[in-house]
Design a protein around this motif. Sequence first.
Motif, PDB file in Angstrom:
ATOM      1  N   LEU A  12     126.522  57.301  81.002  1.00  0.00           N
ATOM      2  CA  LEU A  12     126.541  56.111  81.862  1.00  0.00           C
ATOM      3  C   LEU A  12     127.789  56.108  82.739  1.00  0.00           C
ATOM      4  O   LEU A  12     127.714  55.821  83.938  1.00  0.00           O
ATOM      5  N   LEU A  16     127.769  56.063  86.801  1.00  0.00           N
ATOM      6  CA  LEU A  16     128.471  55.043  87.591  1.00  0.00           C
ATOM      7  C   LEU A  16     129.473  55.700  88.531  1.00  0.00           C
ATOM      8  O   LEU A  16     129.610  55.294  89.691  1.00  0.00           O
TER       9      LEU A  16
ATOM     10  N   PHE B   5     122.545  48.356  74.098  1.00  0.00           N
ATOM     11  CA  PHE B   5     123.288  49.273  74.975  1.00  0.00           C
ATOM     12  C   PHE B   5     122.428  49.721  76.145  1.00  0.00           C
ATOM     13  O   PHE B   5     122.880  49.730  77.296  1.00  0.00           O
ATOM     14  N   ALA B   9     123.173  49.132  80.032  1.00  0.00           N
ATOM     15  CA  ALA B   9     123.353  50.294  80.902  1.00  0.00           C
ATOM     16  C   ALA B   9     122.435  50.197  82.110  1.00  0.00           C
ATOM     17  O   ALA B   9     122.852  50.471  83.241  1.00  0.00           O
ATOM     18  N   ALA B  12     123.876  47.676  84.423  1.00  0.00           N
ATOM     19  CA  ALA B  12     125.066  48.191  85.111  1.00  0.00           C
ATOM     20  C   ALA B  12     124.670  49.125  86.249  1.00  0.00           C
ATOM     21  O   ALA B  12     125.168  48.994  87.376  1.00  0.00           O
ATOM     22  N   VAL B  13     123.750  50.045  85.973  1.00  0.00           N
ATOM     23  CA  VAL B  13     123.373  51.005  87.013  1.00  0.00           C
ATOM     24  C   VAL B  13     122.638  50.304  88.154  1.00  0.00           C
ATOM     25  O   VAL B  13     122.927  50.541  89.334  1.00  0.00           O
ATOM     26  N   THR B  16     125.077  48.381  90.251  1.00  0.00           N
ATOM     27  CA  THR B  16     125.919  49.265  91.057  1.00  0.00           C
ATOM     28  C   THR B  16     125.156  49.825  92.242  1.00  0.00           C
ATOM     29  O   THR B  16     125.691  49.920  93.352  1.00  0.00           O
ATOM     30  N   LEU B  32     128.731  43.479  92.112  1.00  0.00           N
ATOM     31  CA  LEU B  32     129.781  44.249  91.450  1.00  0.00           C
ATOM     32  C   LEU B  32     130.307  43.484  90.239  1.00  0.00           C
ATOM     33  O   LEU B  32     130.598  44.077  89.196  1.00  0.00           O
ATOM     34  N   SER B  35     127.928  44.079  87.532  1.00  0.00           N
ATOM     35  CA  SER B  35     128.101  45.435  87.003  1.00  0.00           C
ATOM     36  C   SER B  35     129.300  45.502  86.060  1.00  0.00           C
ATOM     37  O   SER B  35     129.233  46.109  84.986  1.00  0.00           O
ATOM     38  N   LEU B  36     130.398  44.841  86.451  1.00  0.00           N
ATOM     39  CA  LEU B  36     131.591  44.852  85.595  1.00  0.00           C
ATOM     40  C   LEU B  36     131.329  44.111  84.291  1.00  0.00           C
ATOM     41  O   LEU B  36     131.793  44.536  83.223  1.00  0.00           O
ATOM     42  N   VAL B  39     129.434  46.417  82.030  1.00  0.00           N
ATOM     43  CA  VAL B  39     130.330  47.411  81.431  1.00  0.00           C
ATOM     44  C   VAL B  39     131.174  46.760  80.330  1.00  0.00           C
ATOM     45  O   VAL B  39     131.440  47.376  79.291  1.00  0.00           O
ATOM     46  N   ILE B  42     129.200  46.647  77.227  1.00  0.00           N
ATOM     47  CA  ILE B  42     129.147  47.972  76.587  1.00  0.00           C
ATOM     48  C   ILE B  42     130.441  48.247  75.835  1.00  0.00           C
ATOM     49  O   ILE B  42     130.432  48.770  74.714  1.00  0.00           O
ATOM     50  N   MET B  43     131.587  47.869  76.444  1.00  0.00           N
ATOM     51  CA  MET B  43     132.864  48.074  75.749  1.00  0.00           C
ATOM     52  C   MET B  43     132.918  47.244  74.477  1.00  0.00           C
ATOM     53  O   MET B  43     133.440  47.693  73.449  1.00  0.00           O
ATOM     54  N   LEU B  45     130.363  46.455  72.651  1.00  0.00           N
ATOM     55  CA  LEU B  45     129.514  47.139  71.677  1.00  0.00           C
ATOM     56  C   LEU B  45     130.215  48.346  71.067  1.00  0.00           C
ATOM     57  O   LEU B  45     129.960  48.714  69.924  1.00  0.00           O
ATOM     58  N   LEU B  46     131.110  48.961  71.846  1.00  0.00           N
ATOM     59  CA  LEU B  46     131.823  50.134  71.358  1.00  0.00           C
ATOM     60  C   LEU B  46     132.942  49.753  70.384  1.00  0.00           C
ATOM     61  O   LEU B  46     133.629  50.624  69.864  1.00  0.00           O
ATOM     62  N   VAL B  51     139.656  45.135  75.250  1.00  0.00           N
ATOM     63  CA  VAL B  51     139.515  45.705  76.587  1.00  0.00           C
ATOM     64  C   VAL B  51     138.344  45.060  77.332  1.00  0.00           C
ATOM     65  O   VAL B  51     138.403  44.862  78.548  1.00  0.00           O
ATOM     66  N   GLU B  55     138.596  43.353  80.888  1.00  0.00           N
ATOM     67  CA  GLU B  55     137.711  43.728  81.994  1.00  0.00           C
ATOM     68  C   GLU B  55     137.168  42.473  82.678  1.00  0.00           C
ATOM     69  O   GLU B  55     137.132  42.391  83.899  1.00  0.00           O
TER      70      GLU B  55
END
Lengths: 100, 156
Positions: A12, A16, B5, B9, B12-13, B16, B32, B35-36, B39, B42-43, B45-46, B51, B55
């Motif tokens: 991903l 991007l 996820f 994703a 986000a795509v 963008t 945008l 999109s942020l 993301v 996703i962060m 989820l990680l 962070v 963001e």
Amino acid sequence: MASVSPEYALLLAGVLFCLGLVGVIVRRNLLFILLCVEIMLNSAGLAFVVAGARWGQPDGQVMFIFLLTMAAAEVAVGLALLILHFNRRKTLNADMMGGG
Amino acid sequence: MNTVFALSAVVAVAATVLVITRRSAVHALLYLVVSLLAVAVIMFLLGAAFVAALEVIIYAGAIMVLFVFVIMLIGHESIAMNPRAWIGPSVMSAVLLAELAWVLARGRLGGASVTEVGPKQVGIALFGPYLLGAEMAAFLLLAGLVGAFHLGRRRN
């Protein structure tokens, strides 16, 4: 819920980044070029965070914070340049830059 | 693959792609931000919640506001938007909100395989081995401030 696999997250980030790169190349509006640079920086930050999460270390997040600082400084200077350019040429077209 | 996820994703795509194809800068900015936010989900989820919050606050908040200010300053185009322009970003943000609510309602994030790295560890690393980097980031911000002030100053 299964965890997010780092491969897909990195994929991903790559997608991007490529989208941002395409935007920088295709668009001629300076504002859009700056936006696309932001997209690319953000995807690089996502890659850092993914790598940090993969190893369970905070280093990736630290690098993201540095990236965030850099993006803020870059945007401040870039937008100041953009305003300067607009005041001189009355356009945001990147092709109109330079040439006295 | 994790459905949450995958959904973020896709959002986000898609957002963008819409950013780089919009004609109006304000619409692109709106996408945008979406999109942020995707993301950031996703962060989260990680396992990097700190962070993800940064963001949202700095990227989607502060830096995007800077762009809005410049668009207003230039006055190149009208800020006023017709209501239909809000539909796309609203639907995408609603998807992200639903995902976030679902993840939070499930309680613990992920399985045993997600190791959460909290703000404490990040702070210890940032002001421990990366202290020189933090100082350099401060210098960079100062340089950006001085540069932006110099470029934006009125010449007479």
